[in-house]
Write an enzyme that holds these catalytic residues in place. Structure first.
Site, PDB file in Angstrom:
ATOM      1  CD  GLU A 158       4.056   0.669   7.021  1.00 42.51           C
ATOM      2  OE1 GLU A 158       4.904   0.957   8.030  1.00 42.51           O
ATOM      3  OE2 GLU A 158       3.725   1.665   6.348  1.00 42.51           O
ATOM      4  CG  ASP A 183      -0.274  -0.023   2.816  1.00 39.88           C
ATOM      5  OD1 ASP A 183       0.807  -0.501   2.724  1.00 39.88           O
ATOM      6  OD2 ASP A 183      -0.566   0.627   3.429  1.00 39.88           O
TER       7      ASP A 183
HETATM    8 ZN   LIG Z   1       6.589   2.138   4.197  1.00 38.99          ZN
END
Ligand SMILES: [Zn+2]
Length: 449
Positions: free
Chosen positions: A154, A86
């Site tokens: 994340e 992501d």
């Molecule tokens: Zn990162």
């Protein structure tokens, strides 16, 4: 070991380009995420890496995080290679080349791959997959199991990696080594040292937000009380700013200073390698030299958000300030809250802890796992000094400290100061050369697992 060859290199770059073009953008509100893009990326990988998807088992965890298992030849503790796919949002505005173009650009004698996610952190994911595919093509099989873990949230501190760890824990997996994003190959970060430095995160600071709230009877701004809620809050903030956390070197800080100091020019070398004499002076230096060095030696606190009345002519019934706190190794969430409470010293300012995460344990800088990372770096980037450090930011790998004592945070890419400044900002891009070296790093690391 074979080195990376040119035809493979061109194809590898093309694969990174096409994955940069899939905008897998993380958003705090999961309802706003375009999950179709995540699905596209997940579906694109088997065609790009056929051997990896033939020899490794893949499962999806928490929706879109990917966990691969590459079966080893022998029983024994496995290793985990992590990255996240992501990325933070980016609009075309202010970018010299569009963020999701994956364009190759010639600049200053360098070939650059443009776009969001090149450095953070699709570049790592692609380098890992390239290394695995290349190794399989040569008939390589790992001695012990290797897991690949590619997180999908994340950037929003989401649950992907945590669920992966839950799953591995339930299966009794205890990795001998976990590698994730973190440090990089950098230059000019340490006074007196000209050689490139590979900083490997052996720990990361804790994090929390502390919301300060003052509540008061509302009313019209034409008849204010002597100390309005907003003023009381402001007084608390000023008091807090006057009381920074105590500074000190952790054992990891000292090891970094000794390691790098041995390569510094004199008289700095003397100062860095005779810490019994110079430590107090160095502490002063770190506190003053830069915001980055100051953050290395203490828990940091900064007010990031303020909120007051609903209208310009009304008294605030509720004034709030959010303090973002990064907790030093050796301290704790409780200690940080206590520090703030004492600094403010006002019972009418209420404290509320949000999203607390304790500082991580410290992974050792000796033993087979550390040595595998260190040797792989030194072979890939000859002449580079490898040093441990404490990561100032947070990464997905912190969840893995639950099941492994050997968690190392290192992105195997060269990053200049300017390039590091493009993380989560405009004009993120990666040198083609360093991307290819990153693949070599993972090839070497895999061969040691
Ligand atoms: Zn990162």
């Amino acid at each position: 070991m074979s080195t990376y060859t040119a035809p493979d290199a061109a194809a590898a770059v093309a694969r990174l380009q096409s994955l940069i073009r899939i905008p897998t953008v993380s958003r705090l509100d999961a309802a706003e995420v375009d999950w179709e893009q995540f699905r596209r990326l997940i579906d694109a990988l088997p065609g790009m890496y056929p051997l990896a998807h033939e020899y490794l088992d893949r499962e999806l965890v928490a929706g879109h995080s990917m966990l691969y298992r590459w079966a080893g030849l022998e029983e024994g503790a496995p290793s985990v290679l992590m990255a996240h796919y992501d990325v933070v949002a980016a609009s075309d505005e202010g970018w010299r080349h569009p963020p999701f173009s994956g364009e190759i650009v010639e600049e200053g004698g360098q070939r650059l791959i443009w776009g969001r996610g090149t450095l953070d952190d699709k570049g790592s994911m692609v380098a890992i997959l390239e290394a695995v595919e290349g190794a399989l093509a040569e008939g390589f099989r790992p001695l012990h199991d290797i897991y690949l873990c590619f997180g999908h949230n994340e950037e929003t501190a989401g649950d992907g990696a945590a669920r992966v760890v839950d799953l591995l824990e339930s299966r009794g997996v205890r990795p001998r080594l976990v590698s994730d994003e973190g440090g990089a190959v950098v230059e000019g970060i340490f006074p007196g040292v000209d050689d490139p430095i590979a900083v490997v995160g052996v720990a990361e600071k804790g994090i929390m937000s502390l919301v300060l709230t003052v509540e008061q009877q509302g009313g019209h701004a034409s008849t204010p009380p002597r100390l309005a809620a907003t003023a009381r809050l402001a007084r608390a903030i000023v008091a807090l700013n006057k009381r920074p956390f105590r500074a000190g070197f952790t054992p990891t800080n000292l090891e970094m200073i000794r390691t790098l100091g041995a390569h510094a020019r004199n008289p700095l070398r003397f100062a860095f390698t005779n810490l019994w004499l110079t430590k107090p002076l160095l502490l002063l230096l770190f506190k003053r030299l830069s915001d980055e060095t100051a953050a290395i030696v203490r828990t940091t606190q900064v007010v990031t958000q303020l909120d007051g009345a609903m209208a310009s002519n009304a008294l605030a019934e509720r004034a709030t300030a959010t303090v973002n706190i990064r907790i030093a190794i050796g301290s704790s969430v409780a200690e940080a809250v206590e520090h703030v409470r004492r600094a403010i010293n006002d019972p009418l300012v209420r404290l509320e802890v949000h999203g607390p995460s304790e500082p991580s344990p410290v992974s050792p800088t000796s033993g087979a796992a550390w040595q595998a990372v260190k040797d792989s770096i030194e072979e890939t980037y000859p002449g580079t000094i490898v040093t441990p450090y404490v990561m100032l930011g947070a990464s997905d790998s912190r969840h893995f400290t639950r099941i492994s004592d050997h968690v190392y945070r290192f992105s195997p890419f060269e990053m200049s100061k300017e390039e590091r400044g493009t993380l989560h900002a405009k004009n993120e891009r990666m040198r083609v050369d360093t991307f290819l070296r990153g693949i070599e790093f993972y090839r070497r690391l895999i061969a040691r697992l």
